[in-house]
Design an enzyme around this catalytic site. Structure first.
Site, mmCIF file in Angstrom:
data_model
loop_
_atom_site.group_PDB
_atom_site.id
_atom_site.type_symbol
_atom_site.label_atom_id
_atom_site.label_comp_id
_atom_site.label_asym_id
_atom_site.label_seq_id
_atom_site.Cartn_x
_atom_site.Cartn_y
_atom_site.Cartn_z
ATOM 1 C CB SER A 142 -0.975 -0.038 1.181
ATOM 2 O OG SER A 142 -1.920 0.994 1.091
ATOM 3 C CD GLU A 189 -10.232 1.317 5.411
ATOM 4 O OE1 GLU A 189 -10.616 0.427 6.191
ATOM 5 O OE2 GLU A 189 -9.242 1.191 4.673
ATOM 6 C CG ASP A 221 -2.668 -0.599 -3.059
ATOM 7 O OD1 ASP A 221 -2.569 0.482 -2.461
ATOM 8 O OD2 ASP A 221 -3.395 -1.529 -2.652
ATOM 9 C CE LYS A 255 -5.080 -6.054 -0.377
ATOM 10 N NZ LYS A 255 -5.731 -4.785 -0.762
ATOM 11 C CG ASP A 261 -2.768 3.974 -1.758
ATOM 12 O OD1 ASP A 261 -3.530 3.840 -2.723
ATOM 13 O OD2 ASP A 261 -2.710 3.148 -0.830
ATOM 14 N NE ARG A 301 -4.568 2.957 2.585
ATOM 15 C CZ ARG A 301 -4.582 2.841 3.910
ATOM 16 N NH1 ARG A 301 -4.823 3.907 4.651
ATOM 17 N NH2 ARG A 301 -4.356 1.688 4.493
#
Length: 549
Positions: A147, A392, A307, A157, A305, A310
């Site tokens: 990330s 989130e 990957d 992941k 970001d 976000r």
């Protein structure tokens, strides 16, 4: 929190990672499974580490990849596996290691058609599109990414057929199997040379860019953006979506300018984060100085970001919006402009996200679904359309297609970013202006996160607290209305504590990697009240730990 004198400035050469040494460490160091820091450990976003510390290297990737193959065989998952990577220096060698194992195990692997980088949401989208209407031969995926972590980091992941982050039941099994392989010095790990693996009959190519970009019209009103002539700027921050933005602009004829298309594993072109480290965090004003300085060139600007799971939104008037601010605006807009969503579709939030979201959801008459930290808690609700929007506090979000069906079940930084353009086009105001309306109606919350020291024993106790162990009756001068150790939305353990009063709250959670616990806090009565909540939070937690101990 001590701000580094380098924060917000371009990194001096001494901060840049030595990539040849990092790659040498990836192949040259052997982890010691007797040391906890060098074992495989799946957190909320997979296994992460650094080759220099022997916490992420070739052995880890080989072991995890074999464990994934074993898990697939146990579960009868025999469809294609979509494999993506980001732009961290360790991602390329880790991809090669994973391919060697996957091919040797006969897994049908889908690689990017151009050997390009692949954002996390693109992998989730590919899994869900392939699995739509199927009950057997289901696909899953792997994303090799840490990330937004610093350039010397690596990460891995696994996304099961649900398309989202694997649940703790899945990751615990993969973690245990991977560590068993480490303990046995990789005995039992199947592997073939990379060239042979790339030529294997089970290794295929997939046009991720065309599949994802071509489907964006099903989740966003891109015609509205084009028709309004919204001028947009995007900084991929040197991440995996760097070649997606131009394709988006071209296909949908948008006024979208990529302000920086450099890919460099040292990330020397970014400004340094608050602590003096390079970090590709689109929610950090220190890391986002480059785009913030260009805000007056555009009607709306955004970044993602490494990957691209976000987002960070920059407006002319407000600059970089804190994640909680934009999540509130996105919820307010979407639930009024997606008529095909279920009338009962709820708003999903993590329990450390702003209560401004609660107030907006109540204004809209929408149910709030509050869960522990971790995007995995939203997967089922997105799959069946019960959750319209989920987000989130760390700027991760996703939402349904315009027809109310699932888009992605993992965080997607690209669609919330483009949504800012849709909001600006449809409402004639940018998200910063809309948020100011919320503060006029609901008050202006002050929100912050701090860290407090904790021993390993204290962290373990904190994760296992019960509400009865909290003796306090007041928080910063107000009666405590709720003391929570389980999430209101799904009754899952939160791994910590949340205390709520009328105008403020705090949540305390132990860190998984450091001897600290994190205190998230918010006040609708101003900064002074917030500081009081933070101070009393440490006392409340300390007293509860003493009682538990």
């Amino acid at each position: 929190m001590t701000i580094s004198p380098l924060a917000g400035k371009l990194a001096p050469p001494v901060l840049l990672v030595n990539v040849p040494r990092l790659i040498t460490a990836y192949y040259g160091l052997t982890p010691d499974p007797a040391l906890p820091a060098q074992r495989v450990a799946f957190g909320t976003s997979g296994h992460r580490g650094c080759a220099f510390d022997a916490s992420f290297n070739e052995w880890h990737v080989l072991a995890i990849s074999q464990a994934v193959c074993d898990y697939r065989a146990q579960q009868g998952i025999d469809g294609p596996l979509f494999l993506g990577i980001d732009t961290h220096a360790l991602s390329e060698p880790a991809r090669a290691s994973a391919i060697e194992v996957l091919a040797a195990n006969g897994v049908e692997v889908m690689l990017d058609a151009r050997d390009d980088y692949t954002p996390t949401p693109v992998i989730s989208h590919a899994i869900l599109c392939y699995n739509r209407g199927r009950s057997r031969g289901l696909a899953d995926g792997i994303v090799i990414t840490p990330s937004h972590n610093p350039p010397d980091s690596g990460g891995y992941k696994y996304n099961p057929p649900s398309g989202g982050p694997a649940g703790s039941d899945v990751t615990a099994r993969i973690e245990a199997m991977a560590n068993a392989y480490l303990q046995d010095r990789l005995r039992g790990v199947k592997r073939m040379p990379l060239q042979q693996a790339l030529r294997a009959a089970t290794t295929h190519r997939h046009d991720f860019v065309d599949a994802y970009v071509g489907d964006l019209g099903s989740v966003l009103d891109l015609e509205a953006i084009r028709g309004a002539g919204v001028r947009m700027g995007v900084d991929p921050l040197g991440g995996a979506g760097v070649h997606y933005w131009g394709a988006i602009a071209e296909r949908y004829r948008l006024d979208l300018t990529v302000v920086n298309d450099i890919v460099d594993p040292t990330f020397r072109f970014l400004t340094v984060d608050w602590d003096g480290r390079i970090r590709m965090d689109p929610s950090s004003s220190w890391a986002m100085q480059g785009l913030i300085g260009l805000k007056d060139r555009f009607d709306i600007a955004f970044a993602c970001d490494t990957d691209h799971d976000r987002h960070g939104i920059v407006t002319r008037g407000a600059g970089l919006l804190p994640p909680n601010h934009y999540l509130s605006v996105a919820i307010f807009y979407l639930f009024q402009h997606r008529p095909q969503w279920r009338p009962a579709a709820a708003v999903g939030k993590t329990l450390v996200s702003s209560q401004m979201i609660d107030r907006v959801a109540a204004k809209l008459g929408r149910r709030l679904y509050e869960v522990p930290v971790g995007f995995k808690w939203f997967v089922d609700g997105l799959l069946d359309g019960a959750l319209g929007f989920v987000g989130e506090e760390s700027a991760g979000a996703s939402f349904l297609r315009r027809d109310g069906s699932v888009w992605t079940t993992d965080k997607d930084g690209i669609v919330p970013a483009l949504l800012a353009g849709e909001i600006t086009a449809r409402l004639g105001r940018d998200p910063g202006e809309i948020y100011r309306q919320f503060t006029d109606e609901f008050g202006a919350p002050a929100y912050d996160r701090i860290d407090a020291p904790a021993t390993p024993e204290q962290k373990k106790l904190l994760a296992q607290l019960s509400p009865q162990q909290v003796r306090s009756r007041q928080l910063a001068g107000e009666e405590i209305l709720a003391t929570l150790t389980r999430a209101p939305g799904n009754d899952a353990p939160i791994g910590g504590l949340k205390v709520v009063a009328e105008h403020g709250w705090f949540a305390a959670r132990p860190s998984g990697t450091e001897d600290i616990y994190k205190i998230y806090a918010e006040s609708f009565l101003g900064e002074a009240h917030l500081r009081r909540i933070q101070a009393e939070a440490q006392t409340i937690v300390g007293d509860a730990l003493a009682s538990a101990g």
